[in-house]
Design a protein around this motif. Structure first.
Motif, PDB file in Angstrom:
ATOM      1  N   MET A 114       0.907  -1.306   0.110  1.00  0.00           N
ATOM      2  CA  MET A 114       0.458   0.081   0.120  1.00  0.00           C
ATOM      3  C   MET A 114       0.772   1.134   0.263  1.00  0.00           C
ATOM      4  O   MET A 114       2.248   1.498  -0.014  1.00  0.00           O
ATOM      5  CB  MET A 114      -0.482   0.024   1.232  1.00  0.00           C
ATOM      6  N   GLU A 164      -2.746   5.764  -1.352  1.00  0.00           N
ATOM      7  CA  GLU A 164      -3.881   4.181  -0.693  1.00  0.00           C
ATOM      8  C   GLU A 164      -4.294   4.886   0.552  1.00  0.00           C
ATOM      9  O   GLU A 164      -5.212   5.091   1.423  1.00  0.00           O
ATOM     10  CB  GLU A 164      -3.565   2.659  -1.146  1.00  0.00           C
ATOM     11  N   ASP A 165      -3.337   4.939   1.480  1.00  0.00           N
ATOM     12  CA  ASP A 165      -3.073   5.799   2.620  1.00  0.00           C
ATOM     13  C   ASP A 165      -4.522   6.744   3.422  1.00  0.00           C
ATOM     14  O   ASP A 165      -5.716   6.855   4.073  1.00  0.00           O
ATOM     15  CB  ASP A 165      -1.962   6.090   3.653  1.00  0.00           C
ATOM     16  N   LEU A 217      -7.033   7.329   0.535  1.00  0.00           N
ATOM     17  CA  LEU A 217      -8.311   7.143   0.121  1.00  0.00           C
ATOM     18  C   LEU A 217      -8.659   6.402   1.494  1.00  0.00           C
ATOM     19  O   LEU A 217      -9.805   6.221   1.706  1.00  0.00           O
ATOM     20  CB  LEU A 217      -8.512   5.724  -1.375  1.00  0.00           C
ATOM     21  N   ASP A 218      -7.817   5.428   2.313  1.00  0.00           N
ATOM     22  CA  ASP A 218      -9.095   4.433   3.166  1.00  0.00           C
ATOM     23  C   ASP A 218      -8.428   5.556   4.543  1.00  0.00           C
ATOM     24  O   ASP A 218     -10.004   5.742   4.903  1.00  0.00           O
ATOM     25  CB  ASP A 218      -7.402   4.101   4.228  1.00  0.00           C
ATOM     26  N   LEU A 219      -8.265   6.928   4.162  1.00  0.00           N
ATOM     27  CA  LEU A 219      -9.861   8.240   5.254  1.00  0.00           C
ATOM     28  C   LEU A 219     -11.003   8.170   4.996  1.00  0.00           C
ATOM     29  O   LEU A 219     -11.351   8.512   5.687  1.00  0.00           O
ATOM     30  CB  LEU A 219      -8.320   9.091   5.335  1.00  0.00           C
ATOM     31  N   ARG A 273     -12.540   6.870   3.137  1.00  0.00           N
ATOM     32  CA  ARG A 273     -13.749   5.551   3.741  1.00  0.00           C
ATOM     33  C   ARG A 273     -13.729   4.635   5.482  1.00  0.00           C
ATOM     34  O   ARG A 273     -14.077   3.771   5.182  1.00  0.00           O
ATOM     35  CB  ARG A 273     -12.844   4.144   2.903  1.00  0.00           C
ATOM     36  N   THR A 274     -13.042   5.294   5.813  1.00  0.00           N
ATOM     37  CA  THR A 274     -12.433   5.109   6.959  1.00  0.00           C
ATOM     38  C   THR A 274     -13.997   5.268   7.971  1.00  0.00           C
ATOM     39  O   THR A 274     -14.626   6.229   7.699  1.00  0.00           O
ATOM     40  CB  THR A 274     -12.029   5.587   8.209  1.00  0.00           C
ATOM     41  N   ARG A 320      -4.875   6.536  10.753  1.00  0.00           N
ATOM     42  CA  ARG A 320      -4.794   6.384   9.639  1.00  0.00           C
ATOM     43  C   ARG A 320      -3.818   7.690   8.572  1.00  0.00           C
ATOM     44  O   ARG A 320      -3.476   7.441   7.858  1.00  0.00           O
ATOM     45  CB  ARG A 320      -5.806   6.230   8.557  1.00  0.00           C
ATOM     46  N   ARG A 322      -0.483   7.157   9.636  1.00  0.00           N
ATOM     47  CA  ARG A 322       0.340   6.419   8.739  1.00  0.00           C
ATOM     48  C   ARG A 322       0.427   7.273   6.971  1.00  0.00           C
ATOM     49  O   ARG A 322       1.433   7.329   6.955  1.00  0.00           O
ATOM     50  CB  ARG A 322      -0.643   5.182   8.260  1.00  0.00           C
TER      51      ARG A 322
END
Length: 108
Positions: free
Chosen positions: A1, A5-6, A8-10, A12-13, A23, A26
């Protein structure tokens, strides 16, 4: 990753503060460790916008509707540039931004 992507994870969290903080850390950590100027610039862009991003993550509410309406108003105003009657320009803008013109049906 990767850092993108980190980020995008934020988006979607779940709005749990500890998950968000983990996140976000990270993301910043990967941007700093990469040594890439593009990622460092991305991190410095995210930082001042963080309160707005956090509000979206926690509420899921955006201003996309008002931004879309503003775009339509500016486009119509640009198309009507040079009209001698400002009232006509106002009416064209109003017509372009009504619900009926945007494809919504009036339930009443």
């Amino acid at each position: 990753m990767n850092a993108k992507e980190d980020l995008l994870d934020l988006a979607r969290t779940h709005p749990d503060r500890t998950v968000i903080a983990d996140r976000l850390f990270r993301f910043y950590d990967r941007c700093a460790a990469s040594g890439l100027p593009e990622l460092e610039r991305l991190a410095t862009t995210i930082e001042p916008w963080w309160p707005e991003i956090l509000a979206f993550i926690q509420t899921g509410i955006t201003n996309a509707g008002s931004e879309g309406t503003n775009r339509v108003i500016k486009t119509v105003a640009r198309d009507a540039y040079g009209f001698r009657n400002p009232e006509n320009q106002r009416l064209r803008t109003r017509c372009a931004t009504t619900r009926k013109n945007r494809g919504y049906l009036n339930p009443a």
